[in-house]
Scaffold this active site. Structure first.
Site, mmCIF file in Angstrom:
data_model
loop_
_atom_site.group_PDB
_atom_site.id
_atom_site.type_symbol
_atom_site.label_atom_id
_atom_site.label_comp_id
_atom_site.label_asym_id
_atom_site.label_seq_id
_atom_site.Cartn_x
_atom_site.Cartn_y
_atom_site.Cartn_z
ATOM 1 C CE1 TYR A 178 -3.465 3.032 0.667
ATOM 2 C CE2 TYR A 178 -1.723 3.616 2.472
ATOM 3 C CZ TYR A 178 -2.746 3.857 1.408
ATOM 4 O OH TYR A 178 -3.532 4.895 1.647
ATOM 5 C CG HIS A 215 -3.236 14.236 -0.116
ATOM 6 N ND1 HIS A 215 -3.490 13.765 -1.280
ATOM 7 C CD2 HIS A 215 -3.634 13.171 0.780
ATOM 8 C CE1 HIS A 215 -4.104 12.337 -1.055
ATOM 9 N NE2 HIS A 215 -4.075 12.125 0.259
ATOM 10 C CG ASN A 225 -0.069 8.144 6.312
ATOM 11 O OD1 ASN A 225 0.141 7.015 6.066
ATOM 12 N ND2 ASN A 225 -1.163 8.956 6.239
ATOM 13 C CE1 TYR A 239 -18.813 25.272 48.562
ATOM 14 C CE2 TYR A 239 -19.614 24.328 46.528
ATOM 15 C CZ TYR A 239 -19.756 24.625 47.801
ATOM 16 O OH TYR A 239 -20.360 23.660 48.685
ATOM 17 N NE ARG A 298 -15.212 27.066 51.946
ATOM 18 C CZ ARG A 298 -16.448 26.246 52.020
ATOM 19 N NH1 ARG A 298 -16.543 25.122 52.128
ATOM 20 N NH2 ARG A 298 -17.712 26.702 51.661
ATOM 21 C CG PHE A 323 -2.918 6.997 9.754
ATOM 22 C CD1 PHE A 323 -4.149 7.134 10.117
ATOM 23 C CD2 PHE A 323 -2.435 5.938 9.190
ATOM 24 C CE1 PHE A 323 -5.174 6.020 9.502
ATOM 25 C CE2 PHE A 323 -3.256 5.050 8.579
ATOM 26 C CZ PHE A 323 -4.581 5.135 8.842
ATOM 27 C CD GLU A 360 -8.796 8.513 4.658
ATOM 28 O OE1 GLU A 360 -9.072 9.726 4.892
ATOM 29 O OE2 GLU A 360 -7.920 8.112 3.925
#
Length: 507
Positions: free
Chosen positions: A53, A83, A195, A282, A285, A334, A419
């Protein structure tokens, strides 16, 4: 001086040295040898014609498409170009440098099958202070931060855009001016550059640094608020902290006790008959319990990010068995889920710290709770004092509450449903910067209010160490005796906080 990247021993201080202070980097000899060995595995596979791959197949949903040996180089270039779809404001120089050194370190681990030349080029770019222009939007945080890293990889191959000596240039021109030869990608190298989780990791790591500064600053502000409101330090007794032994709570309780040591305000008020309060609100404290939970949450997120600093987040990974054999195995390192969840944890911590600070501001500005003049002004009515400073703090706090909404559960399917579960880690880390600015300004408002309250109690003085913090505030912002715009005061004190002036008192 330079830091040698091995892929195995990068620390947060070293990362900050490179990202913030421009320290130079190089590869260790052992990293180079490991990279050569894993590269040999890839080259043997390409020569054999076997399928793996991303080396001689398409990507994502196109993984079943076989690529010929003659096209494997073009495949890598096409991957980088296709990309590079990022949008939005570019990452800052610091964020970009962090991303670059993190990617270089991950590849230096020797499990990605790239030539040393690829990582050496990243090191040269860092050392020359030549930085890719990386749009901040476009990553869903699975298969790595693909779009941001593609914009980084573009410049590595002499494309895209980069900054050099303050000028935005085409990538090829920037490389030429810096004297760096672009990389001609071989099999798998484009995929290895893309990646990874280094976009979200860079932003998360930088956010953790600033959050550490601000949680200490918040302790300083709280100590001043405690005196301004004439609160009791008894709740910070070490025996109480030991009875519920959280490390963060003990740290904050210890800080508050040290900061307020020697306070004349508390001693003068301890026996005052007009004060019928048995316990403080609060927000005073429970400061150790709230600030402490923030500290512990940040520590947990830091542990996750520390693992990621020296992790291989590529796919597939290349494992060398001996001089002539190795395995190329596809997996999912990844995926950004650990970092996405850590970023959500940090966001909640930031929102919490701002929320309790805003409540202390309200306690100080409200005459029903402060036992001070309304809105901390000597002449309320004619003057509004800190009325709208509290409103501003409320606005910042509310904004951070909405920004703290978890991102890590907001998956959306991508890449043809290949994905199908993604982390949203990059967007989760991106919002932290905005939240930290809101928090820093909220704490600055608390510091201003607390110092004003203490001044209204003069001639009594706050604790010895807290007084140093008050003096630092007063060096930038004079006591408010009549109304004036407070924006510049808030910004000046916020800048002191960013520079670590207040947290340094606790070192």
């Amino acid at each position: 001086m330079s830091f040698a990247l091995s892929g195995n021993d990068l620390t947060f201080p070293r990362l900050y040295d490179v990202a913030l202070r421009g320290e130079q980097v190089q590869l260790t000899a052992s990293a180079i040898e490991r990279m050569k060995a894993s590269r040999a595995v890839v080259e043997r596979l390409v020569a054999s014609g076997a399928i793996a791959y991303g080396i001689n197949t398409g990507f994502g949903k196109l993984a079943s498409v076989r690529i010929s040996t003659e096209q494997v180089r073009q495949l890598q270039v096409n991957l980088v170009r296709s990309h590079a779809c990022g949008l939005g404001a570019p990452l800052s120089e610091t964020e970009t440098r962090a991303m670059m050194v993190l990617r270089a370190n991950a590849l230096a681990k020797g499990l990605s099958g790239v030539r040393p030349q690829v990582v050496e080029t990243l090191c040269q770019m860092l050392n020359a202070k030549m930085h890719p222009v990386i749009p901040s939007q476009g990553s869903v945080g699975a298969s790595g931060d693909l779009a941001p890293l593609a914009h980084l990889a573009q410049v590595v191959i002499g494309e895209g855009r980069a900054t050099f000596h303050g000028e935005v240039l085409p990538g090829a021109e920037a490389m030429k001016r810096a004297g760096i030869a672009p990389v001609a990608l071989e099999a798998k190298e484009g995929l290895s550059l893309l990646n990874g989780t280094q976009g979200m990791l860079a932003l998360l790591s930088l956010a953790l640094r600033e959050a550490d500064i601000l949680v200490d600053t918040a302790d300083v502000a709280a100590s001043l608020s405690l005196d301004a409101l004439r609160g009791s330090p008894g709740a910070f007794d070490s025996r109480i902290m030991h009875a519920r032994a959280y490390a963060g709570a003990a740290t904050t309780a210890g800080n508050l006790a040290r900061l307020n040591e020697g306070s004349e305000i508390r001693e003068s008020h301890r026996s005052a008959e007009k004060d019928t309060r048995v316990q403080d609100a609060y927000s005073l404290r429970c400061t150790p319990q709230v600030h402490g939970a923030v500290r512990d949450s940040l520590a947990q997120a830091r542990e996750i990010a520390a693992v990621e600093l020296n992790s291989a987040t590529d796919n597939p990974l290349v494992f060398v068995r001996d001089a002539n054999n190795g395995d190329i195995i596809s997996g999912g390192n990844f995926h950004g889920q650990p970092l996405a969840m850590a970023a959500d944890q940090v966001a909640i911590a930031i929102a919490t710290l701002g929320g309790v600070a805003e409540r202390r501001i309200e306690q100080m500005t409200n005459p029903l709770t402060s036992m001070l003049p309304a809105f901390l002004t000597p002449e309320p009515g004619l003057n509004s004092g800190f009325m709208i400073a509290q409103v501003t703090a409320a606005a910042l706090t509310s904004e951070n509450k909405t920004l703290a909404t978890p991102h890590s559960v907001d998956s959306i399917s991508t890449s043809g449903n290949q994905e199908d579960y993604v982390s949203m880690g990059m967007s989760g880390a991106r919002r932290l910067g905005r939240m930290l600015v809101n928090l820093r300004n909220t704490i600055a408002i608390e510091l201003l209010c607390a110092c004003q309250g203490i001044d209204l109690l003069a001639p009594l003085q706050t604790g010895t160490l807290a007084k140093k913090a008050s003096d630092a505030v007063r060096a930038k912002s004079a006591k408010v005796t009549q109304d004036r715009p407070l924006t510049a005061d808030i910004e000046a004190v916020s800048a002191l906080a960013a520079d670590g002036v207040f947290c340094s008192l606790l070192r």
